[in-house]
Design a protein around this motif. Structure first.
Motif, PDB file in Angstrom:
ATOM      1  N   ALA A 117       0.813  -1.216   0.000  1.00 36.12           N
ATOM      2  CA  ALA A 117       0.000   0.000   0.000  1.00 36.12           C
ATOM      3  C   ALA A 117       0.848   1.268   0.000  1.00 36.12           C
ATOM      4  N   PHE A 118       2.021   1.199   0.609  1.00 33.22           N
ATOM      5  CA  PHE A 118       2.786   2.433   0.802  1.00 33.22           C
ATOM      6  C   PHE A 118       3.171   3.138  -0.506  1.00 33.22           C
ATOM      7  N   PRO A 119       3.679   2.412  -1.506  1.00 36.10           N
ATOM      8  CA  PRO A 119       3.980   3.114  -2.771  1.00 36.10           C
ATOM      9  C   PRO A 119       2.716   3.683  -3.431  1.00 36.10           C
ATOM     10  N   ILE A 120       1.596   3.001  -3.266  1.00 37.64           N
ATOM     11  CA  ILE A 120       0.361   3.513  -3.877  1.00 37.64           C
ATOM     12  C   ILE A 120      -0.057   4.799  -3.170  1.00 37.64           C
ATOM     13  N   TRP A 121       0.103   4.800  -1.856  1.00 39.22           N
ATOM     14  CA  TRP A 121      -0.212   6.015  -1.092  1.00 39.22           C
ATOM     15  C   TRP A 121       0.738   7.149  -1.476  1.00 39.22           C
ATOM     16  N   THR A 122       2.018   6.794  -1.642  1.00 40.05           N
ATOM     17  CA  THR A 122       2.991   7.788  -2.085  1.00 40.05           C
ATOM     18  C   THR A 122       2.561   8.387  -3.418  1.00 40.05           C
ATOM     19  N   PHE A 123       2.137   7.509  -4.317  1.00 42.45           N
ATOM     20  CA  PHE A 123       1.680   7.992  -5.623  1.00 42.45           C
ATOM     21  C   PHE A 123       0.468   8.907  -5.457  1.00 42.45           C
ATOM     22  N   ALA A 124      -0.447   8.525  -4.569  1.00 39.85           N
ATOM     23  CA  ALA A 124      -1.642   9.351  -4.362  1.00 39.85           C
ATOM     24  C   ALA A 124      -1.252  10.748  -3.894  1.00 39.85           C
ATOM     25  N   VAL A 125      -0.289  10.818  -2.975  1.00 43.68           N
ATOM     26  CA  VAL A 125       0.132  12.126  -2.456  1.00 43.68           C
ATOM     27  C   VAL A 125       0.801  12.940  -3.565  1.00 43.68           C
ATOM     28  N   LEU A 126       1.660  12.277  -4.347  1.00 44.31           N
ATOM     29  CA  LEU A 126       2.341  12.998  -5.428  1.00 44.31           C
ATOM     30  C   LEU A 126       1.332  13.476  -6.469  1.00 44.31           C
ATOM     31  N   ALA A 127       0.383  12.613  -6.816  1.00 46.00           N
ATOM     32  CA  ALA A 127      -0.627  13.010  -7.800  1.00 46.00           C
ATOM     33  C   ALA A 127      -1.427  14.193  -7.261  1.00 46.00           C
ATOM     34  N   GLY A 128      -1.689  14.182  -5.950  1.00 44.13           N
ATOM     35  CA  GLY A 128      -2.390  15.305  -5.339  1.00 44.13           C
ATOM     36  C   GLY A 128      -1.587  16.591  -5.472  1.00 44.13           C
ATOM     37  N   ALA A 129      -0.271  16.468  -5.326  1.00 38.02           N
ATOM     38  CA  ALA A 129       0.580  17.651  -5.437  1.00 38.02           C
ATOM     39  C   ALA A 129       0.561  18.192  -6.864  1.00 38.02           C
ATOM     40  N   VAL A 130       0.600  17.291  -7.836  1.00 38.47           N
ATOM     41  CA  VAL A 130       0.557  17.731  -9.235  1.00 38.47           C
ATOM     42  C   VAL A 130      -0.773  18.435  -9.517  1.00 38.47           C
ATOM     43  N   TRP A 131      -1.832  17.859  -8.994  1.00 37.35           N
ATOM     44  CA  TRP A 131      -3.147  18.459  -9.205  1.00 37.35           C
ATOM     45  C   TRP A 131      -3.222  19.835  -8.533  1.00 37.35           C
ATOM     46  N   ALA A 132      -2.702  19.906  -7.304  1.00 38.27           N
ATOM     47  CA  ALA A 132      -2.749  21.184  -6.587  1.00 38.27           C
ATOM     48  C   ALA A 132      -1.984  22.260  -7.349  1.00 38.27           C
ATOM     49  N   GLU A 133      -0.890  21.858  -7.968  1.00 44.23           N
ATOM     50  CA  GLU A 133      -0.117  22.823  -8.757  1.00 44.23           C
ATOM     51  C   GLU A 133      -0.965  23.322  -9.918  1.00 44.23           C
ATOM     52  N   ASN A 134      -1.697  22.397 -10.494  1.00 43.15           N
ATOM     53  CA  ASN A 134      -2.489  22.725 -11.666  1.00 43.15           C
ATOM     54  C   ASN A 134      -3.737  23.525 -11.316  1.00 43.15           C
ATOM     55  N   SER A 135      -4.124  23.428 -10.057  1.00 46.32           N
ATOM     56  CA  SER A 135      -5.395  24.006  -9.672  1.00 46.32           C
ATOM     57  C   SER A 135      -5.234  25.297  -8.870  1.00 46.32           C
ATOM     58  N   TRP A 136      -4.223  25.323  -8.005  1.00 51.45           N
ATOM     59  CA  TRP A 136      -4.050  26.471  -7.125  1.00 51.45           C
ATOM     60  C   TRP A 136      -2.724  27.167  -7.309  1.00 51.45           C
ATOM     61  N   GLY A 137      -1.852  26.635  -8.156  1.00 48.91           N
ATOM     62  CA  GLY A 137      -0.599  27.324  -8.403  1.00 48.91           C
ATOM     63  C   GLY A 137       0.488  27.014  -7.409  1.00 48.91           C
ATOM     64  N   ARG A 138       0.276  26.054  -6.535  1.00 51.43           N
ATOM     65  CA  ARG A 138       1.370  25.605  -5.672  1.00 51.43           C
ATOM     66  C   ARG A 138       1.158  24.126  -5.436  1.00 51.43           C
ATOM     67  N   TYR A 139       2.261  23.376  -5.420  1.00 47.73           N
ATOM     68  CA  TYR A 139       2.087  21.931  -5.301  1.00 47.73           C
ATOM     69  C   TYR A 139       1.983  21.475  -3.864  1.00 47.73           C
ATOM     70  N   TRP A 140       2.392  22.327  -2.969  1.00 42.27           N
ATOM     71  CA  TRP A 140       2.261  21.944  -1.554  1.00 42.27           C
ATOM     72  C   TRP A 140       1.998  23.198  -0.750  1.00 42.27           C
ATOM     73  N   GLY A 141       0.899  23.234  -0.015  1.00 48.68           N
ATOM     74  CA  GLY A 141       0.586  24.457   0.706  1.00 48.68           C
ATOM     75  C   GLY A 141       0.224  24.232   2.155  1.00 48.68           C
ATOM     76  N   TRP A 142       0.481  23.051   2.689  1.00 47.77           N
ATOM     77  CA  TRP A 142       0.157  22.740   4.086  1.00 47.77           C
ATOM     78  C   TRP A 142      -1.300  23.007   4.403  1.00 47.77           C
ATOM     79  N   ASP A 143      -2.149  22.760   3.469  1.00 42.52           N
ATOM     80  CA  ASP A 143      -3.568  22.723   3.732  1.00 42.52           C
ATOM     81  C   ASP A 143      -3.810  21.523   4.669  1.00 42.52           C
ATOM     82  N   PRO A 144      -4.810  21.594   5.563  1.00 42.49           N
ATOM     83  CA  PRO A 144      -4.970  20.491   6.523  1.00 42.49           C
ATOM     84  C   PRO A 144      -5.003  19.101   5.874  1.00 42.49           C
TER      85      PRO A 144
END
Ligand code: HEM
Lengths: 542, 319
Positions: free
Chosen positions: B232-259
């Motif tokens: 599960a761990f690599p899949i979770w890692t992928f999920a977090v990275l994909a979230g970062a890519v999406w956040a970059e595409n959506s809000w202009g920053r890939y990591w913003g310490w949102d809760p």
């Protein structure tokens, strides 16, 4: 269960004698820092340290910039203490940085020696077989006639074993009557790539933090923004951002379209936003067009504009006492609920003899409820502008910059009706209100919208993306590949008989998978392959 | 053309059927546990000390009756899984998009992930002893989905309308399903391990009536737990990275310490600590297990706590 050997750097570094003199302490400190146990503890610290930032409001976290001020107002006793501890900037605080920097140092100190060892082991031959193979995993032993009775037409067991293991991707070496084979070095490589990717990630994050910027603008339909610092509503540069040389471009919001759910349980929920932009870059006079939507930013040479919000900007015309136009254009009103009831002020500093100011609210779909007027829907179905008026001095010449969303009333007087009540009016599109005493008038010409854009430049994000890919590939490799060894030994017994032994060793957490040894046994051993009682087939799963 | 309202009703029908079928599966698994017996004293006490003999496999703990109940339970769990899968597919057809856009849909899809992870592991590991817990977990999620989270099919708010939603959320939910299995294995490992230690120190095997005595050996449980987490761990890692890519595409920053991002980070770090503890002499096993459970707690908090109590950019998930 048979022998289980785990190669762990921690295990080898944790057994150290007690320090005696100065150097000893240093060495002891370094060893402790780079031990696996320290890694676990620091990782736990990092996780715990991240928690308060998710529970307390944070400065520089995008969701609600005013949240920290609000918290300070609500908790005047608690706030200064928490603030001193950096609780409102957890992820920029020294103690948070201390934990992750220590972790990265520990990791580097742990992983680099491992790098060196990997390099040596890749260049050297596979390890010799232990004397007692029966104590290894998946051990089998049988006696056999020496192949071919010594004739050279038949392959010797050593040759067969070499061939089988090579085909299975092992690195193989034969020494006399012994075959040594090892496979899965890539696992270690994956582990290194993974850990080092964290350092690359640090570089990527740092590049963004040192050279990038973030800014916000609000742009009404028909207005133009030029990318210079002074035109931003909010601008957060980094330490070394070149604020004098931002990417040259200008964008104009031609049209903004919003659609909302008009029926059902989710009535009023947004469904579609689209900002039609025209823009020019550099000194190029050519005007280009692009539609910007959520998840579809405008990208101008790495500086990106993201649509993050919208609202209404009523277009008004203000005339002064002489009937001259003192102000005309859209005025941004800030939404304060999900139905876009919005607040704003209108200033007409050019009005003579007295400057004019207006304060009030805008309702896109005005309705009257028990508490008075409210907005029933976010779209502009029944737009109304509710204003009170002020005359006097707007205080705009005082030199200190003034918010466009507040009215400085210290030099102004509220316009009153003849009955002594404050003068106020609700205007529909096209309607005009005349101020008492002929001080001027205001016409609500039409409804326009404005859009909020986040403009961001992060020169480190490609590095971070590369680090992310390294991290994922390295991690998956290090978790999926199992490093293991197989040995085959042929001992000459009396005359034409010999004993063949096959065994292996797993270098990871879990017992050896029997498939490799089974394949060797199957190729060497005549007849069907029984499960001998002396072989330990434990790690058959997975 | 499919009729969306018809598909929506069909999906709801499947969900209620799944609840019924999983309830029966719970009963069958409970009956299996109750009828399973412990092998007779297999630990041999020698004068020199105790040589604990592990029962070589779970098969020895099965009686014909418990085996029958177990088979019934597995068949019912499989049927329940198919029903939740059907409910998800019809929900997707009704909405005309990937059916993971709000809490109700997350809960529904997570039951598919948990059930699927369990059935997948069942083909290769002796995890049927977990059946009762997995089924209970799935029932809890389905029950909450229909009572607390239910919301009719709707379109997505514009920020969510991205193929990154499909990728990021799918990866998060799949890894969540496997983490759930890992958490159950870890918790049972702790129970069983304690019983084994007690037996070792008292020199006698655990009392036969104890629940712990009906579980697979602690080494097997640890192995299942570790396998699940490594998977599960690599899949979770992928999920977090994909979230970062999406956040970059959506809000202009890939990591913003949102809760939401913060708790994903905490989850990730706790599981990394678990994997390290597993490779640390002296921490392997019991101590490491607590890190895995802490990681799972953080994962659950991210799903429930952050969505429901903490406001942030992610709080549009719509209860
Ligand atoms: C910065 C934070 C760190 C993260 C996120 C991290 C993450 C990981 C992960 C996910 C694994 C795979 C676990 C496995 O192979 O079972 C791993 C393995 C490993 N880590 Fe780290 N690590 C970090 C820091 C460290 C530090 C500080 C050390 C040294 C003290 C270290 C040494 C190792 C070693 C030696 C392995 C291989 C374990 C094995 O072969 O079983 N790591 N790490």
């Amino acid at each position: 269960m048979s022998t289980q050997i785990t190669e762990s750097v921690g295990a080898s570094t944790e057994t150290n004698g007690s320090p005696t003199h100065g150097w000893g302490w240093l060495r002891w400190g370094w060893r402790s820092l780079t031990s696996m146990r320290t890694a676990v503890i620091l990782l736990t610290f990092l996780a715990v340290a991240a928690i308060p930032g998710s529970l307390l409001p944070q400065r520089n976290v995008a969701s609600d910039p005013a949240a920290v001020t609000k918290f300070a107002r609500d908790n005047p006793d608690l706030y200064p203490w928490l603030d001193r501890l950096g609780m409102f900037e957890v992820y920029a605080s020294p103690w948070f940085a201390a934990v992750y920097l220590l972790l990265l140092v520990s990791m580097t100190g742990c992983v680099l020696p491992r790098c060196a060892r990997l390099w040596r082991s890749v260049r050297s031959a596979p390890v010799a077989a232990p004397t007692n193979l029966a104590r290894m995993e998946c051990h089998s032993r049988w006696s056999d006639t020496v192949p071919g009775g010594g004739s050279s037409t038949e392959e010797s067991p050593v040759d067969v074993a070499q061939r089988v293991l090579r085909r299975r991707g092992f690195r193989v070496e034969a020494r006399g009557n012994e075959v040594r084979a090892e496979k899965g070095y890539v696992r270690e490589l994956g582990n290194l790539v993974f850990h080092l990717s964290l350092l690359v990630l640090l570089v990527g994050v740092a590049a963004g933090r040192l050279f990038g910027f973030e800014g916000r603008i609000a742009l009404a339909e028909g207005s133009t923004f030029t990318n210079v610092r002074s035109e931003y509503d909010a601008f957060t540069p980094s330490v070394w951002t070149d604020t004098e040389n931002l990417e040259p471009f200008s964008i104009t919001l031609e049209d903004f379209e919003a659609k909302f759910e008009t029926s059902g349980a989710k009535i009023g929920e947004p469904r579609y936003f689209n900002a039609a932009l025209s823009y020019r870059t550099g000194t190029n006079p050519e005007v280009r067009r692009q539609e910007v939507r959520p998840n579809h930013p405008l990208d101008i040479n790495e500086t990106k504009a993201f649509l993050t919000g919208h609202g209404y900007a009523p277009v008004v015309t203000v005339r002064d006492a002489r009937g001259d136009v003192a102000f005309s254009g859209p005025v941004i009103f800030l939404p304060n609920d999900s139905s876009y009831a919005s607040d704003g002020v209108i200033k007409a500093p050019d009005a003579v003899p007295q400057q004019l100011g207006f304060e009030g609210f805008f309702l896109p779909t005005a309705d009257i409820g028990e508490q008075g007027p409210y907005s029933a829907f976010p779209d502009a179905f029944n737009p109304q502008l509710f204003l009170t008026a002020f005359t006097g001095d707007l205080g705009m010449d005082a030199g200190s910059p003034q918010s466009v969303f507040t009215l400085d009333k210290s030099g102004m007087e509220q316009a009153m009706q003849r009955d002594g009540q404050p003068f106020s009016r609700a205007l529909r599109v096209g309607e005009t209100m005349s101020l008492p005493g002929g001080a001027g008038s205001l016409t609500f010409d039409k409804v326009a919208r404005f859009a909020n854009f986040q403009i961001a430049y992060d020169p480190g994000k490609e590095i971070s993306l590369a680090a992310g890919l390294m991290l994922l590939v390295g991690l998956t490799t290090s978790l999926a590949i199992r490093r293991r060894r197989v040995w085959v030994r042929v001992t000459q017994d009396s005359g034409s008989r010999c004993t063949v032994e096959v065994a292996g060793q797993s270098l990871t957490r879990w017992p050896l998978d029997a498939r490799d040894t089974d394949a060797v046994v199957a190729a060497l051993r005549p007849g069907p392959l029984p499960r001998p009682a002396d072989s330990t087939h434990e790690g058959h799963r997975r | 053309m499919t009729d969306p309202t018809m598909m929506e009703s069909l999906s709801n029908l499947f969900v209620y059927s799944a609840i019924a079928v999983y309830s029966l599966a719970l009963l069958a698994h409970a009956a299996e546990t109750a009828t399973r017996t412990t092998p007779r004293a297999r630990a041999t006490v020698t004068p020199a000390g105790v040589t604990a003999q592990e029962p070589p496999s779970t098969a020895t703990m099965q009686t014909p009756r418990s085996a029958r109940w177990g088979a019934v339970g597995t068949s019912l769990a499989l049927a329940g899984f198919v029903l939740t899968l059907a409910a998800t597919v019809t929900r997707g057809l009704a909405a005309g998009r990937a059916p993971w856009g709000n809490m109700y849909e997350f809960a529904l899809v997570s039951t598919v992930a948990v059930g699927g992870a369990y059935l997948f592991f069942l083909t290769r590991e002796p995890v049927r002893a977990f059946g009762v817990w997995i089924v209970a977990l799935v029932l809890l999620a389905l029950g909450m989905a229909v009572t607390v989270f239910y919301t009719p099919v709707d379109e997505l708010v514009p920020v969510l309308d991205s193929y990154w939603l499909v990728i990021h959320v799918a990866a998060a939910i799949v890894s969540g399903g496997i983490f759930s299995l890992g958490a159950v294995a870890t918790a049972l490992f702790l129970v069983r391990d304690r019983a084994e230690r007690r037996a070792l120190s008292s020199g006698a095997p655990a009392p036969r009536g104890r629940y712990a005595a009906t579980l697979p050996a602690s080494t097997t449980l640890a192995q299942v737990a570790h396998a699940a987490h490594m998977f599960a761990f690599p899949i979770w890692t992928f999920a977090v990275l994909a979230g970062a890519v999406w956040a970059e595409n959506s809000w202009g920053r890939y990591w913003g310490w949102d809760p939401k991002e913060t708790w994903a980070f905490i989850t990730w770090v706790m599981y990394a600590a678990y994997l390290h503890a597993e490779s640390t002499a002296g921490w392997r096993g019991r101590r490491a297990a607590w890190f895995a459970l802490a990681g799972y707690a953080a994962f659950l908090f991210n799903f429930f706590g952050v969505n429901l109590w903490i406001s942030g950019l992610h709080s549009y998930a719509g209860v």
